[in-house]
Design an enzyme around this catalytic site. Sequence first.
Site, PDB file in Angstrom:
ATOM      1  N   LYS A 116       1.025  -1.253  -0.137  1.00  0.00           N
ATOM      2  CA  LYS A 116       0.000  -0.097   0.115  1.00  0.00           C
ATOM      3  C   LYS A 116       0.878   1.099   0.187  1.00  0.00           C
ATOM      4  O   LYS A 116       2.032   1.109   0.572  1.00  0.00           O
ATOM      5  CB  LYS A 116      -0.767   0.071   1.376  1.00  0.00           C
ATOM      6  CG  LYS A 116      -2.029  -0.800   1.274  1.00  0.00           C
ATOM      7  CD  LYS A 116      -2.779  -0.757   2.494  1.00  0.00           C
ATOM      8  CE  LYS A 116      -4.034  -1.690   2.690  1.00  0.00           C
ATOM      9  NZ  LYS A 116      -5.047  -1.619   1.552  1.00  0.00           N
TER      10      LYS A 116
ATOM     11  N   ARG B  30     -10.619 -11.281   1.917  1.00  0.00           N
ATOM     12  CA  ARG B  30     -11.398 -12.150   1.067  1.00  0.00           C
ATOM     13  C   ARG B  30     -10.707 -13.686   1.253  1.00  0.00           C
ATOM     14  O   ARG B  30     -11.343 -14.644   1.320  1.00  0.00           O
ATOM     15  CB  ARG B  30     -11.849 -11.961  -0.407  1.00  0.00           C
ATOM     16  CG  ARG B  30     -10.634 -11.860  -1.135  1.00  0.00           C
ATOM     17  CD  ARG B  30     -10.839 -10.971  -2.379  1.00  0.00           C
ATOM     18  NE  ARG B  30     -10.930  -9.443  -2.277  1.00  0.00           N
ATOM     19  CZ  ARG B  30     -11.179  -8.513  -3.242  1.00  0.00           C
ATOM     20  NH1 ARG B  30     -11.357  -8.864  -4.386  1.00  0.00           N
ATOM     21  NH2 ARG B  30     -11.140  -7.420  -2.706  1.00  0.00           N
TER      22      ARG B  30
HETATM   23  N1  BES Z   1      -8.322  -3.416   4.124  1.00  0.00           N
HETATM   24  C1  BES Z   1      -8.280  -3.262   2.930  1.00  0.00           C
HETATM   25  C2  BES Z   1      -9.559  -2.233   2.603  1.00  0.00           C
HETATM   26  C3  BES Z   1      -9.675  -0.744   3.228  1.00  0.00           C
HETATM   27  C4  BES Z   1      -8.693   0.182   2.352  1.00  0.00           C
HETATM   28  C5  BES Z   1     -10.495  -0.419   4.113  1.00  0.00           C
HETATM   29  C6  BES Z   1      -8.875   1.238   2.938  1.00  0.00           C
HETATM   30  C7  BES Z   1     -10.401   0.744   4.581  1.00  0.00           C
HETATM   31  C8  BES Z   1      -9.741   1.838   3.920  1.00  0.00           C
HETATM   32  C9  BES Z   1      -8.387  -4.307   1.914  1.00  0.00           C
HETATM   33  O1  BES Z   1      -7.722  -5.340   2.266  1.00  0.00           O
HETATM   34  C10 BES Z   1      -7.719  -3.934   0.482  1.00  0.00           C
HETATM   35  O2  BES Z   1      -6.596  -3.370   0.679  1.00  0.00           O
HETATM   36  N2  BES Z   1      -8.673  -3.796  -0.344  1.00  0.00           N
HETATM   37  C11 BES Z   1      -8.043  -3.330  -1.736  1.00  0.00           C
HETATM   38  C12 BES Z   1      -8.757  -4.334  -2.644  1.00  0.00           C
HETATM   39  C13 BES Z   1      -7.967  -4.219  -4.034  1.00  0.00           C
HETATM   40  C14 BES Z   1      -6.701  -4.559  -4.091  1.00  0.00           C
HETATM   41  C15 BES Z   1      -8.841  -5.044  -4.921  1.00  0.00           C
HETATM   42  C16 BES Z   1      -8.746  -2.201  -1.881  1.00  0.00           C
HETATM   43  O3  BES Z   1      -9.804  -1.638  -1.497  1.00  0.00           O
HETATM   44  O4  BES Z   1      -7.866  -1.249  -2.507  1.00  0.00           O
HETATM   45 MN    MN Z   2      -5.592  -5.161   1.697  1.00  0.00          MN
END
Ligand code: BES
Ligand code: MN
Length: 502
Positions: free
Chosen positions: A282, A356
């Site tokens: 991230k 997931r």
């Molecule tokens: N935990 C995150 C989702 C998230 C992001 C929650 C920001 C709250 C604030 C999750 O694991 C994630 O990183 N999801 C990705 C999925 C994508 C790679 C398909 C996302 O939402 O960017």
């Molecule tokens: Mn994630």
Amino acid sequence: MDFFIKNCILDQEKTDCIVVSIFDLCELSDSAVYLDKCSNGYITSLIKLGDIQGKIGETLMLYKIPEISSKRILLVGCGKKNEINKSNFKEILKNTTKILKKLSIKNVIYAFSEVNINNIYWIVRLMVLSIKESLYEIIKINNLNTKNIKNVKIDSIILNISKKNDLFIAKTSLKHALAIDYGITSSKNLSNLPPNVCNPLYLSYQAQKLAKKYKDNIVVEVIDMKKMKELGMNAYIAVGDGAKNKPFMSVIKYSGNNVLHNKTIAFVGKGLTFDSGGISIKPACRMHEMKYDMCGAAAVYGILIMAAELQLPLTIIGILSGCENMLGSNSFRPGDVLTTMSGQTVEILNTDAEGRLVLCDSLTYLERFSPNIVIDIATLTGACVTALGESFSGLFTNNKDLANQLHHASQETDDKIWSLPLLSEHTKELSSNIADLSNIGKSKAGAITAACFLSNFTKKYNWAHLDIAGTAWKHEKNAEATGRPVELLCQFLLNQSNYIYS
Ligand code: BES
Ligand code: MN
Ligand code: ZN
């Protein structure tokens, strides 16, 4: 701090403050009329000065009121009498409590029972939970000299119930509200912990503590990596493999004493105690907020506390899917193909879509309990925050009845949810040319494709998925857990328990 339900003789109570409502265009509530009479028209004489009209947001503190034993009266504007609803009543209560918090007030009477909201059950529930929310303080970890200068704290709150006939229901409501608050507060405290303290092992210790505390009703089983391997939970393991803090899945089994029916209701909470994104790392800005990626697990923890406190006559399973998504030579990679516990294979295209993967194996694991209803709670996608913002959690489900029940509980509690679709158009996006599924979709409907992914693992029961990425914590500079959707799901369980109020 303690709450009391009482039918007070308002002028004679010796407290630090009595809070009463005034409606728009200077219309006094019954309690205010009474206090005005006792004080020979003191309140009306002050209102004539024009400092308060009764609009929402207005307050006026009165001191030294003739013939009144309490030290202060706080007049609180509640807007038009017929337009008051749960949402604005909550805000009014939160504002009021913030004002009282700043003053040297130890004990206070809230005389709001005449407010025009459903019935006394909901008035008391709203009062207790809103007041508690305003009084909540994050547990600080500090050694520097920043001791709280203010030493007078509110320690007793009387909720005045103007009709004696309402006392019984008001007391039931208080009991429910305190148990729900205990669940919400425990959930917030767990979520707010830093990720170097609250790791998957720590989550499992919290679960085990519940088994000790509620030993007649709760049994806990902790599944470690070795057991996960035996069970074939390869997706879950892959996410946790790159981290030194190994994954632990805690299974909390609650059995009520006089169960109403042999239905089993299960909750699964995403418990990523830190989500760096893994190899698909991230961006650095706001990455610290990913300590909140375990808020789903914290919600499940809170819900079980409430159920045990109230001894609900139900059978409930709560799973805390604890895991940490880190980078290391053992981390899973984009391109990997994993065989999930269900047998379905998944091609990893992004290691940041990890929630997931942890959930799909937890959902398959749950099949052994033949649950009638499974609800998973997860900070699953940033896309859900884009779609619904921070006020609504996203709801996805394979069962209309369950959707209705959740919407009903949501309306009752004002813990908002919004339904999003799960359709074949979206399922197609998860195709892979090497595996049964890929772990991300192709379009921008990221919240939906994530839910679609999960739906491949929930065919054996009625299932709902709550994406709480926007609602679980305040996405601000000083982030803080909200404790959502604990109240919503506690209400769902109370409704399942056939509690009758009103
Ligand atoms: N935990 C995150 C989702 C998230 C992001 C929650 C920001 C709250 C604030 C999750 O694991 C994630 O990183 N999801 C990705 C999925 C994508 C790679 C398909 C996302 O939402 O960017
Ligand atoms: Mn994630
Ligand atoms: Zn995540």
